[in-house]
Design an enzyme around this catalytic site. Structure first.
Site, PDB file in Angstrom:
ATOM      1  N   TYR A 290       0.860  -1.242  -0.079  1.00 43.74           N
ATOM      2  CA  TYR A 290      -0.024   0.052   0.006  1.00 43.74           C
ATOM      3  C   TYR A 290       0.831   1.282  -0.019  1.00 43.74           C
ATOM      4  O   TYR A 290       0.652   2.307  -0.796  1.00 43.74           O
ATOM      5  CB  TYR A 290      -0.884  -0.040   1.223  1.00 43.74           C
ATOM      6  CG  TYR A 290      -2.049   1.084   1.260  1.00 43.74           C
ATOM      7  CD1 TYR A 290      -3.206   0.984   0.808  1.00 43.74           C
ATOM      8  CD2 TYR A 290      -1.518   2.085   2.103  1.00 43.74           C
ATOM      9  CE1 TYR A 290      -4.226   1.957   0.940  1.00 43.74           C
ATOM     10  CE2 TYR A 290      -2.577   3.099   2.270  1.00 43.74           C
ATOM     11  CZ  TYR A 290      -3.992   2.989   1.677  1.00 43.74           C
ATOM     12  OH  TYR A 290      -4.728   3.970   1.935  1.00 43.74           O
TER      13      TYR A 290
ATOM     14  N   LYS B 215       0.855   4.093  -2.866  1.00 39.90           N
ATOM     15  CA  LYS B 215       0.377   5.386  -2.440  1.00 39.90           C
ATOM     16  C   LYS B 215       1.664   6.583  -2.726  1.00 39.90           C
ATOM     17  O   LYS B 215       1.245   7.628  -3.275  1.00 39.90           O
ATOM     18  CB  LYS B 215      -0.009   5.489  -0.984  1.00 39.90           C
ATOM     19  CG  LYS B 215      -1.390   4.611  -0.842  1.00 39.90           C
ATOM     20  CD  LYS B 215      -2.596   5.415  -1.466  1.00 39.90           C
ATOM     21  CE  LYS B 215      -3.952   4.880  -1.360  1.00 39.90           C
ATOM     22  NZ  LYS B 215      -5.088   5.501  -1.938  1.00 39.90           N
TER      23      LYS B 215
END
Ligand code: CAA
Length: 246
Positions: free
Chosen positions: A152, A156
């Protein structure tokens, strides 16, 4: 001027819903994609009860062909997309030494590759019309990293790299491209973090609480305002003081 048209990906989620609501209340024609028919039916009813009209189009942001079809369906119905909020995102949290290839690719495909899939069929129209607003919803964890989120955090952080490159390429076409990096917001995604882990995280937030989805939606509207026309390639971190790096 006729009303602007916006696509907010993942608009049925926690932060997405707040963004959809704010944009619709500004008189913008809003569309979102969805994957789950049942969930979306209930969501549409909730929106309609609030007097908010949203075009919902089935489409998975991790699938490039589905995104082309989704953009066409929206533009056929509402007109050219002027505003894009790349908001759809998922988590598959686990420490990296246990992470499967699927957990890695699911997150990278849905959070980062989706920026390509959705933006690519929209950007040419924005360049031709010489106006556009693109906002990526990244995360505090793309800035600071997070134990259990190598997938993640990588996706991101990549979203902001995408922002700053697109911002340079498209400035002369009247298109601004920016990032909002939310901290921990009181959504289903954050509530899925085990309670004792979450309590420790909240204890690290100087403002002493989780954020509200609408506090992120408000930040998105800042970038859309004509008075923000000189803001591009920026990253607006909204996290209760949890991470103050710059
Ligand atoms: N720093 C140091 N050590 C940590 C740690 C941290 N932040 N978090 C966990 N640990 C340690 C534990 O103390 C434990 O140590 P011991 O084994 O010595 O007791 C160990 O790590 C647990 O490791 P495991 O390999 O057993 O971990 P796990 O497979 O059980 O996974 C986890 C645990 C998935 C990381 C879990 O702790 C977790 O969910 N953490 C929260 C992750 C997170 O913040 N996700 C954000 C979701 S919301 C979101 O993403 C929205 C947004 O943009 C902000």
């Amino acid at each position: 001027m006729s009303a602007r048209v916006a696509l907010v990906t993942g608009g049925t989620g926690g932060i997405g819903t707040a963004i959809v609501e704010r944009l619709a209340k500004m008189g913008i024609k809003v569309a979102t994609n969805y994957r789950n028919e049942e969930k979306t039916k209930a969501w549409r009813k909730k929106m309609a009860d609030k007097g908010i009209e949203v075009l919902t189009v089935k489409g998975d942001v991790s699938d490039p062909e589905a995104c082309k079809a989704m953009v066409k369906a929206i533009e056929d119905k509402l007109g050219p997309i002027d505003i894009l909020v790349n908001n759809a995102g998922i988590t598959r949290d686990t420490t990296f030494h246990k992470m499967t290839y699927e957990q890695w690719t699911d997150v990278v495909n849905t959070n980062l590759n989706a920026c390509f899939n959705v933006t690519r069929p929209i950007i040419e129209g924005m360049r031709a019309r010489k106006w556009g607003r693109i906002v990526q919803i990244s995360s505090i964890n793309g800035q600071k990293g997070q134990y259990g989120q190598a997938n993640y955090a990588a996706a991101k952080a990549g979203m902001h790299g995408f922002t700053i490159s697109l911002a340079q390429e498209n400035a002369k076409f009247g298109i601004t491209v920016n990032t909002v990096s939310p901290g921990y917001i009181g959504t289903d995604m954050v509530m899925a973090v085990p309670e004792e882990v979450r309590a420790k995280i909240v204890a690290q937030i100087p403002l002493g609480r989780l954020g509200e989805p609408d506090e992120i939606a408000y930040a998105v509207t800042f970038f859309l305002d004509d008075k923000a026309a000189w803001v591009t390639g920026a990253n607006l971190a909204i996290n209760g003081g949890h991470y103050m790096g710059w």
